[in-house]
Design an enzyme around this catalytic site. Structure first.
Site, PDB file in Angstrom:
ATOM      1  CG  HIS A 122      -2.031  -0.865   1.336  1.00 16.65           C
ATOM      2  ND1 HIS A 122      -3.383  -1.121   1.078  1.00 16.65           N
ATOM      3  CD2 HIS A 122      -1.730  -2.526   1.245  1.00 16.65           C
ATOM      4  CE1 HIS A 122      -3.859  -2.236   1.114  1.00 16.65           C
ATOM      5  NE2 HIS A 122      -2.945  -3.037   1.299  1.00 16.65           N
ATOM      6  CG  ASP A 181      -4.878   1.798   1.523  1.00 18.88           C
ATOM      7  OD1 ASP A 181      -5.883   1.108   1.707  1.00 18.88           O
ATOM      8  OD2 ASP A 181      -3.775   1.785   1.154  1.00 18.88           O
TER       9      ASP A 181
END
Length: 473
Positions: free
Chosen positions: A19, A118
């Protein structure tokens, strides 16, 4: 000050390398456009990335901040304990994020005007809205994975989840994900679908996927030509979607400077062993199988030995990333058996971590045995290297299905791990089906290249994203 100077973006990834990596690439692209960027990591990952700090001299509009993930310093933070990390971030990091964003939005010389968080950190989006800051979501997984996640409530309602129970036909087609009716099998659903629906982790993801549509915009590390059908189903759910991938190709296209000064060269939590590049120099053209199951992938010792025998028996030279922390139940210097090192001397090369993009671009590499994390899948596409897929978690199961059956750029080996199958599949990738797969891969790789270069869809969409951030709409 003009709008370009005043725009200030806070990037906040989920605390895992898969990520962090793409958002660092986005940070570099935004800085290159003259925008102020704050990159927020957890304290643990910030310490692992301290070598990034000197790069701020090359990116004067970039700063790094960190925040606690709530876990003890010695917590392993591996995929087997991902629930600990997820729930700790939700309970401990959330209130601290509110305080930090409030400070950066009111006391900073350049107040934060936009949060890009995210896709599984919806609390950051909600807090930004509470504080009057524009919020966007960055989805680190594949669009096809996202669409399957978004359809989970419907699958639950129809009693199709969980999958993988005793007597379950895992090759049965899933008919309730529009656009995927003739492609998606039960075994291709994200791994969370194998959990009981009342499992806390399962419920967390269901809620996160419901929350994602609350964002003002969705940013995807993909390109229009790769997943046009899937994007057509996702598009109505969001006011704006920016497909700006592959980010690695976009960086190459947009930023012409020494790669050693690039954030993308320093975005690993692990230090790469560059000795493997010298070894690759000595290998024949397109002969090597590169093997890596990512930064969090785990396997048992039994699986390790099955892969070892399969690789040896295939007769192909191989470069294998075997992390010391990647073998379940074993730690320290004895994690990798000595016989593995001894048995690979003639044909193989083992490293704890490799500079993957450089490896895939090397002329000696002819195949990629991968877990199909989305970053790795895109990097394989950009390099034009055929893939052999062994997925384990998250969206990897659906990515591998798309690699083999939709894009036809590789072979899917999910849910099996025996040496004879591994040997057979490697030979198919490198010999029997090589020409067929390479032809498809060349076409897909060209589409990726075209999308990331001037005049391409991702190139244009990045310009649009930057323009919209500057306008603060």
């Amino acid at each position: 000050m003009d709008q370009q100077q005043q725009a200030h973006i806070l990037l906040f990834p989920f605390p895992a390398l898969g990520h962090i990596k793409p958002l660092l690439s986005l940070a570099e692209l935004l800085c290159h456009a003259g925008l102020h960027v704050t990159f927020l990591n957890t304290d643990h990952n910030h310490r692992c990335l301290t070598h990034l700090q000197p790069l701020s001299t090359h990116f004067p509009t970039l700063r790094f901040e960190s925040i606690s993930d709530g876990l003890p310093t010695d917590h392993p933070r591996n995929v087997q304990l991902v629930g600990d990390l997820i729930f700790s971030v939700k309970s401990v990091t959330k209130p601290r994020f509110r305080d930090l964003l409030a400070d950066l939005s009111t006391k900073s010389e350049h107040p934060v005007t936009c949060v890009i968080a995210d896709g599984i950190m919806s609390f950051a989006i909600d807090i930004a809205k509470e504080l009057g800051v524009r919020a966007m979501t960055f989805w680190a997984f594949s669009p096809c994975g996202l669409w399957s996640f978004l359809c989970m409530p419907k699958l639950i309602e129809e009693g199709q989840l969980p999958v993988g129970g005793e007597g379950d036909d895992m090759d049965q087609m899933v008919r309730s994900v529009p656009g995927m009716e003739s492609i998606l099998r039960r075994r291709d659903l994200p791994d969370i679908c194998r959990q009981q629906v009342d499992d806390p982790l399962f419920q967390f993801f269901v809620e996160e996927f419901k929350a994602i549509t609350r964002t003002s915009a969705l940013i995807l590390n993909s390109f229009d030509q790769l997943e046009a059908l899937t994007l057509s189903h996702i598009d109505p759910l969001f006011s704006r979607i920016y497909t700006i991938g592959p980010l690695t190709a976009l960086l190459t296209s947009r930023i012409a400077h020494d790669v050693s000064r690039s954030l993308s060269s320093f975005n690993n939590l692990c230090e790469a062993d560059r000795s493997c590049m010298t070894w690759l120099d000595s290998q024949p053209l397109r002969s090597v199988v590169y093997v890596s199951f990512g930064s969090t992938g785990m396997m048992t010792r039994g699986q390790l030995f099955e892969f070892w025998h399969g690789l040896i028996n295939s007769g192909k030279p191989f470069l294998w990333v075997v992390r010391q922390d990647g073998i379940a139940g074993v730690e320290g210097e004895h994690a990798i058996p000595e016989e593995l090192h001894e048995g690979t001397k003639d044909r193989g090369f083992l490293v704890d971590w490799a500079p993957q993009e450089e490896v895939l671009a090397h002329q000696a590499v002819g195949g990629f045995l991968t877990h199909n994390g989305w970053n790795s899948t895109l990097e394989g596409i950009v390099a034009g290297v055929p893939m052999l897929c062994w997925p384990t978690i998250a969206d990897q199961h659906i990515n591998s299905r798309w690699v083999s059956e939709v894009w036809r750029i590789g072979l899917d080996m999910k849910d099996t791990c025996d040496r004879s199958t591994i040997e057979m599949m490697i030979r198919a990738m490198m010999e029997e089906r090589r020409e067929e797969i390479t032809k498809s891969m060349d076409r897909i790789a060209k589409l990726a290249y075209d999308s990331a270069n001037q005049g391409g869809s991702s190139y244009h969409n990045l310009d649009k994203l930057i323009e919209d951030i500057k306008k603060k709409v």
